[in-house]
Design a protein around this motif. Structure first.
Motif, short mmCIF file in Angstrom:
data_model
loop_
_atom_site.label_atom_id
_atom_site.label_comp_id
_atom_site.label_asym_id
_atom_site.label_seq_id
_atom_site.Cartn_x
_atom_site.Cartn_y
_atom_site.Cartn_z
N ALA A 1 42.75 44.49 31.80
CA ALA A 1 42.50 43.62 32.95
C ALA A 1 41.03 43.21 33.02
CB ALA A 1 42.91 44.33 34.23
N PHE B 1 40.60 40.51 30.46
CA PHE B 1 41.71 39.57 30.32
C PHE B 1 41.28 38.13 30.51
CE2 PHE B 1 45.02 37.00 32.36
CZ PHE B 1 46.00 37.07 31.40
N ARG C 1 43.58 33.62 33.24
CA ARG C 1 42.77 33.83 34.43
C ARG C 1 42.00 32.57 34.75
NH1 ARG C 1 41.41 38.35 36.83
NH2 ARG C 1 41.82 39.68 35.00
N GLY D 1 47.88 41.63 32.18
CA GLY D 1 46.59 41.35 32.80
C GLY D 1 46.38 42.03 34.13
#
Length: 238
Positions: A46, A49, A79, A137
Motif C-alpha cells: 500500500a 502502490f 492511485r 493496494g
C-alpha cells in the motif's frame, strides 16, 4: 544409586529442561503470529502502490436457482491523489460491459444498448472502496479497521502458495450484504489472487485473478468509458 542410574536421571532432567527452555525461547506460532507478516506485507504494498492490472474470472452463485454466472475480463486499479480508482472490462460476447469507479461514482456502460448507468456512492464511498481494493493496494492497517481478520492457514491456488484470511465486517450494515469474506493472499507480494464474498442468503461471489502486474504503466484510456454522443444515461439514485 549407581553411576548408570545417575547418568540416566541427569539425562532425563537435561531433556526436560531443554524442552522447557525451547518452549520459553521459541513458543509455537499462533494464528495471530502467522497473520501479522501478511498484514505487514500488505502495508508495504500500500505504501508504494501506484497501479495494478490483472485478468479476472468472476463467478456469481445464486442459491435459489442453483446457478452460477461467469464473467471474464481485465481489471485495473490506480492511485489518484488520495483515492483508489478502479476500471474493469468485462468481455462477455452477448453483453460486454465497462465498469468505472472514480470520484464517488460507480458507472456501468453497456455498449450493446449504448446505455450508461451511474450510481452516486455518497456517504458509502469509503465502504465501497474498501471492498474494491481488497488485496489490491489496501493496507493491512485499514483492513483490521473495517474487519475482524482471522488467519485460516495456507492454501494453494492455481499453483501459488497463499495465506487464507477470513474477514468479518465490523459494520452491521455491511454484514447485511456480506456476512464474511475469504481472501487468498500471495504472501510474497501482498496481493489477493482469489476472493470469495458470502451473502447471508447463501449466494456468493468468487473472484480469481491472474497475470497480476504491479506498478506498471496503465494508459489513461483504461479509465475512460467508451461512450458515444447518443449514449443514454440512467441514474437510479437520482
Amino acid at each position: 544409586m549407581d553411576l548408570l542410574q545417575m547418568l540416566g536421571w541427569c539425562r532425563q532432567i537435561s531433556w526436560g529442561f531443554a524442552i522447557i527452555v525451547s518452549l520459553m525461547v521459541a513458543p509455537p506460532q499462533t494464528p495471530a503470529d502467522e497473520l501479522q507478516p501478511i498484514l505487514n506485507k500488505m502495508d508495504q504494498l500500500a505504501a508504494n502502490f501506484r497501479t495494478t492490472q490483472a485478468a479476472f474470472v468472476w463467478n456469481q452463485y445464486q442459491k435459489v436457482v442453483d446457478e452460477t454466472d461467469t464473467q471474464k475480463g481485465t481489471v485495473y486499479f490506480r492511485r489518484s491523489g488520495n483515492e483508489i480508482q478502479m476500471a474493469a472490462d468485462i468481455n462477455d460476447p452477448t453483453s460486454p460491459k465497462q465498469v468505472l469507479f472514480t470520484d464517488s461514482k460507480v458507472e456501468i456502460y453497456q455498449p450493446k444498448i449504448d446505455q450508461l448507468t451511474r450510481y452516486n456512492t455518497g456517504k458509502d464511498r469509503a465502504t465501497i472502496e474498501s471492498f474494491l481494493v481488497l488485496g489490491f493496494g489496501g493496507s493491512g492497517r485499514d483492513l483490521v479497521k473495517s474487519f475482524d481478520v482471522k488467519y485460516l492457514g495456507t492454501d494453494k491456488v492455481d499453483g501459488v502458495d497463499t495465506a487464507k484470511l477470513e474477514l468479518v465486517p465490523k459494520s452491521p450494515k455491511v454484514r447485511g450484504t456480506f456476512d464474511h469474506i475469504w481472501l487468498w493472499i500471495d504472501p510474497a507480494r501482498g496481493v489477493s489472487v482469489q476472493q470469495q464474498l458470502f451473502e447471508p442468503s447463501g449466494d456468493y461471489r468468487l473472484a480469481k485473478y491472474s497475470d497480476i502486474q504491479l506498478n506498471q504503466k496503465i494508459p489513461d484510456t483504461a479509465f475512460k468509458l467508451k461512450t458515444t454522443g447518443k449514449t443514454k444515461v440512467v441514474s437510479p439514485q437520482g
